[in-house]
Design an enzyme around this catalytic site. Structure first.
Site, mmCIF file in Angstrom:
data_model
loop_
_atom_site.group_PDB
_atom_site.id
_atom_site.type_symbol
_atom_site.label_atom_id
_atom_site.label_comp_id
_atom_site.label_asym_id
_atom_site.label_seq_id
_atom_site.Cartn_x
_atom_site.Cartn_y
_atom_site.Cartn_z
ATOM 1 N N HIS A 148 42.825 36.984 49.737
ATOM 2 C CA HIS A 148 42.244 35.689 49.345
ATOM 3 C C HIS A 148 40.732 35.833 49.119
ATOM 4 C CE1 HIS A 148 41.415 31.286 49.577
ATOM 5 N NE2 HIS A 148 40.317 31.699 50.193
ATOM 6 N N GLU A 149 40.058 36.514 50.043
ATOM 7 C CA GLU A 149 38.612 36.719 49.886
ATOM 8 C C GLU A 149 38.332 37.602 48.667
ATOM 9 O OE1 GLU A 149 36.788 34.784 51.429
ATOM 10 O OE2 GLU A 149 38.232 34.152 52.925
ATOM 11 N N HIS A 209 38.181 35.549 45.656
ATOM 12 C CA HIS A 209 36.869 34.944 45.371
ATOM 13 C C HIS A 209 35.957 35.938 44.644
ATOM 14 C CE1 HIS A 209 37.595 31.189 47.331
ATOM 15 N NE2 HIS A 209 37.718 31.701 48.549
HETATM 16 ZN ZN LIG Z 1 38.453 30.862 50.252
#
Ligand SMILES: [Zn+2]
Length: 240
Positions: A100-101, A104
Site C-alpha cells: 500500500h505504501e 503511494h
Molecule cells: Zn495510505
C-alpha cells in the site's frame, strides 16, 4: 460561553462510533493477518521493493521507523517508512501494508493528480485543524462586543473556512488511499508475492484501513456541520 454542549456530542456521535468500529476492525484484521505467513516467504520491506521495482519506480529509499502501524510514504524525502511489524514482518498483513505504501510511491512517480492536491492541502489543513476553534471563539467574543460585530463575523467565517479545508483534505485523501490499496493488491498478485487465495486476507487489512479514512472524513464533515449550526450560518439560529 458554553464549555460542554450536548448537541456537539449528538452530532459527532456517528463519526465517533464509525471511528471506533474502524479502529477495532484494523486491529483485528491486522492481528489476524499478522499470523499468516505468505507462501512467497517475503517480508514487508522486500515486498515494497519488489512492487516499486515492477512499476519502474526508482530512487525511493525504504526505511524502518518506530511505532505501531506508523507506516507512511514521504513524498518530499522520497522515503518509504515502514514500522517494525511491517518492515521485518513475514506475514500477509506486512505485505499488504508495505505494498500500500509502495502504491503511494507509484502514485507520486506517475503524477497521480489527487496525491498532488492532497499534498498541497496538508499545510492548510493542519493549520485549519489547529487554529479553527481559536479563530471561531475569537469571532464569538468579538461578535458580542460593541462595534465589533463585523470583525466577529469575519473571524467566524474564517474559522468555518478552517473546518471546511479539513473536510476538503479528507475528501481528497479518500481516492488517494483507495487507489494505493487497489494498486497494492494488483501488484502483489502480479509479482507473485501473494497468491490468489491469499488476496482476500490482504484485502481485509486494507479495507479496514480504508474505513478509518472514511470515519475521519465523516467526523470532519460532522464537525463542520456543528460549527455551521452553532454559528447560525445554517439553520438561522444565533448563538446563545
Ligand atoms: Zn495510505
Amino acid at each position: 460561553m458554553y464549555f460542554f454542549d450536548p448537541m456537539y456530542l449528538l452530532i459527532m456521535l456517528p463519526g465517533i462510533a464509525l471511528a471506533a468500529w474502524a479502529q477495532w476492525r484494523v486491529q483485528s484484521a491486522f492481528g489476524m493477518a499478522s499470523r499468516i505467513r505468505p507462501r512467497s516467504g517475503y517480508v514487508g520491506a522486500q515486498a515494497a521493493d519488489e512492487v516499486m521495482r515492477a512499476a519502474g519506480v526508482e530512487g525511493v529509499q525504504i526505511r524502518p521507523v518506530e511505532g505501531y502501524l506508523s507506516d507512511h510514504y514521504d513524498p518530499r524525502a522520497k522515503t518509504l517508512n515502514l514500522s517494525p511489524d511491517v518492515y521485518q514482518g513475514e506475514s500477509l498483513a506486512a505485505l499488504g501494508i508495505a505494498a500500500h505504501e509502495a502504491g503511494h510511491a507509484i502514485q507520486d512517480a506517475r503524477g497521480y493528480p489527487y496525491l498532488g492536491i492532497r499534498n498541497a492541502l496538508v499545510p492548510l489543513a493542519s493549520f485549519g485543524s489547529q487554529a479553527a476553534w481559536l479563530i471561531l471563539f475569537a469571532g464569538f467574543i468579538f461578535g458580542g462586543a460593541l462595534h465589533m460585530y463585523l470583525l466577529g463575523q469575519t473571524l467566524i467565517y474564517a474559522g468555518i473556512a478552517g473546518f471546511a479545508i479539513v473536510v476538503l483534505f479528507q475528501l481528497v485523501n479518500l481516492p488517494v488511499e483507495f487507489d494505493a490499496s487497489r494498486r497494492a493488491r494488483i501488484a502483489l498478485q502480479e509479482t507473485g508475492l501473494v497468491a490468489p487465495d491469499e488476496d482476500a486476507t490482504v484485502g481485509k487489512v486494507l479495507n479496514a484501513a480504508a474505513l478509518t479514512y472514511v470515519a475521519a472524513t465523516l467526523s470532519a464533515a460532522l464537525m463542520l456541520l456543528y460549527v455551521l449550526l452553532r454559528s447560525g450560518v445554517l439553520g438561522g439560529r444565533r448563538r446563545d
